[in-house]
Write a protein that holds these residues in place. Structure first.
Motif, short mmCIF file in Angstrom:
data_model
loop_
_atom_site.label_atom_id
_atom_site.label_comp_id
_atom_site.label_asym_id
_atom_site.label_seq_id
_atom_site.Cartn_x
_atom_site.Cartn_y
_atom_site.Cartn_z
N ALA A 25 1.53 1.81 -4.13
CA ALA A 25 2.37 2.80 -3.69
C ALA A 25 2.21 2.75 -2.18
O ALA A 25 3.29 2.87 -1.44
N GLN A 26 0.93 2.62 -1.48
CA GLN A 26 1.03 2.44 -0.31
C GLN A 26 0.89 1.12 0.46
O GLN A 26 0.73 1.02 1.63
N GLN A 27 0.93 0.22 -0.50
CA GLN A 27 0.85 -1.11 -0.25
C GLN A 27 -0.42 -1.52 0.72
O GLN A 27 -0.41 -2.20 1.91
N ARG A 167 8.64 6.19 -4.75
CA ARG A 167 7.44 6.17 -4.06
C ARG A 167 6.50 5.16 -4.53
O ARG A 167 5.53 4.76 -3.68
N GLU A 168 6.30 4.99 -5.80
CA GLU A 168 5.40 4.24 -6.54
C GLU A 168 5.79 2.62 -6.30
O GLU A 168 4.69 2.02 -5.63
N SER A 169 6.82 2.00 -6.56
CA SER A 169 7.16 0.65 -6.31
C SER A 169 7.45 0.17 -5.07
O SER A 169 7.49 -0.92 -4.70
N ASN A 170 8.17 1.24 -4.28
CA ASN A 170 8.79 0.95 -3.14
C ASN A 170 9.97 0.00 -3.21
O ASN A 170 10.28 -0.74 -2.09
N TYR A 171 10.44 -0.09 -4.25
CA TYR A 171 11.74 -0.96 -4.44
C TYR A 171 12.85 -0.59 -4.04
O TYR A 171 13.22 0.68 -4.10
N ASP A 172 13.68 -1.52 -3.45
CA ASP A 172 15.13 -1.03 -3.19
C ASP A 172 15.96 -0.95 -4.47
O ASP A 172 15.61 -0.99 -5.82
N GLU A 253 6.53 3.86 -12.23
CA GLU A 253 7.62 4.68 -11.36
C GLU A 253 8.18 6.03 -12.21
O GLU A 253 8.10 7.11 -11.71
#
Ligand code: 5CA
Ligand code: ZN
Length: 407
Positions: A25-27, A167-172, A253
């Motif tokens: 999530a925070q990378q 917010r977990e994956s941050n994927y578009d 997610e």
């Protein structure tokens, strides 16, 4: 349901270090906290035998537990079994076997594989089937809150109701839509508010198993299963939600979104930790592709499970990596060297090795570095006349407690 037998973890002198892990999530690398630890790791869908990809994933989280325990933390570990879902039912329909006996057999094989690999069992091992009442209760609350809605008799979750969605994956969105279609979702289903809305409850279809519940006849969807099983045993804000990188989206997610809407709190997990995929011949090892190396086959061929364990640990857990034929012989040779070294009457002091292993594992599970430290000690031991009569025992305990390898 019953998990599998535990194995002793030797107590090591001194104390281990706080564990840092990479959070999807925070990378970023983050400290995994202190005090009692709580972890949920997604379990198997029991329609085929444990392959080396599954094994590598469960071994990574086994090390998380071992490092936490060495640092003096108690661990509450929960794992599910997806013992009713489409892939299992499809396999059973294909082979003509009863889906419950297929699941039961594969779960038992998994237990035996985990036992042989010396993976510490979860404290709570929970099947979707046994969790149906608590899952339906949660879906009922989502309906009451307006976060879920009917499409005919099926029930879907509205991602628009979850402020933290994404917010977990941050994927578009395009990536989400692609992965949702690839990994069990139904973006094209008509009547949904958003193509990304996932199924919470599948109404009964002819020939499929069902439960009679306050929601009607049907069976639970996949993401709500893990969400509820984790939430009801660990509460919100637990330390680690774990699984392979193929679970980053949609599974983790959506599981997080469900729990965050159910409780009005965030986060579901403080860190989302994902293992890389083990591949064979350039492809992800998977039941559906059929390119499997099975733990049970290796056991049947009398391969030492400790060599399998060492072979899988000799790569970083987050890296996608290939299983190649050379890995096992290399691990067997290493195991022989380590066993010869701990069988000596005395050897060079093993305390610096213990501290290096602790330090390497606390750094996002650098197993390669930890193994190199044991190699170095074993080589010195085999080359020297020996100085410390306590060293072989300490080395044996270190490798046992922290790497889970019995010498
Ligand atoms: N029952 C769900 C999770 S709730 C499930 O994904 N089951 S599974 O049997 O398909 O996978 C079990 C675990 O093994 C998951 O964490 C998955 O990410 C991991 N896994 C599957 N294939 C591989 C692979 N080739 N390499 C590494 N891990 C893998
Ligand atoms: Zn899961």
């Amino acid at each position: 349901m019953d998990a599998w037998p535990t194995c002793d973890v030797p107590q090591l002198p001194g104390s281990g270090r706080p564990l840092r892990l990479f959070d999807t999530a925070q990378q970023a690398l983050m400290e995994t906290g202190s005090g009692p630890a709580r972890m949920y790791v997604c379990g198997i869908t029991p329609y085929d035998a444990t392959h080396l990809g599954h094994a590598a994933t469960y071994l990574a989280f086994d090390l998380v537990q071992r490092v936490w325990r060495d640092a003096g933390r108690t661990v509450h570990y929960v794992q599910n079994v997806t013992d009713v879902d489409d892939p299992l039912l499809e396999r059973a329909a294909h082979t003509g076997e009863n889906w419950m006996s297929l699941a039961e057999r594969e779960i038992q094989l998994f237990r035996d594989d985990m036992t042989a690999l010396r993976v510490l069992p979860p404290d709570d091992y929970i099947g979707a089937v046994e969790a149906v009442p608590e899952i339906t209760e949660a879906i009922g609350r989502l309906l009451d809150d307006g976060a879920a809605y009917h499409v005919h008799d099926d029930i879907y979750f509205s991602v628009a109701s979850a402020p933290g969605f994404g917010r977990e994956s941050n994927y578009d969105r395009d990536t989400m839509l692609r992965l949702f279609a690839e990994r069990g979702g139904d973006p094209g289903q008509t009547g949904k508010k958003d193509p990304l809305d996932p199924l919470l409850w599948r109404a009964h279809r002819h020939g499929e198993p069902f439960w009679d519940t306050p929601l009607g006849r049907g069976r639970p969807g996949w993401h709500i299963e893990c969400s509820v099983i984790a939430l009801n045993r660990l509460g919100m804000g637990f330390d680690v939600q774990g699984g392979g990188s193929d679970l980053i989206f949609p599974h983790h997610e959506h599981s997080a979104a469900h729990a965050e809407v159910l409780t009005g709190q965030a986060p579901f997990a403080r860190a989302y930790v994902h293992t890389g995929m083990i591949g064979l011949d350039g492809e992800k090892m998977s039941k559906s592709r059929g390119n499997l190396v099975l733990v049970s086959k290796l056991r049947a061929a009398r391969i030492d499970p400790m060599a399998v364990r060492l072979a899988l640990l000799d790569g970083h857990y987050r890296a996608d990596r290939e299983w190649t034929g050379g890995r096992l012989p290399a691990a067997e040779a290493r195991l022989d060297r380590w066993r010869a070294a701990v069988a000596l009457d005395s050897a060079p002091d093993a305390r610096p090795m213990l501290e290096t292993v602790r330090e390497r594992l606390a750094d996002d599970l650098d197993t390669h570095g930890a193994i190199a430290a044991v190699d170095e000690w074993a080589e010195a031991a085999l080359a020297s006349d020996g100085l410390d009569p306590e060293a072989p025992t300490l080395a044996r305990s270190t490798v046992d407690a922290l790497l889970g390898v019995a010498l």
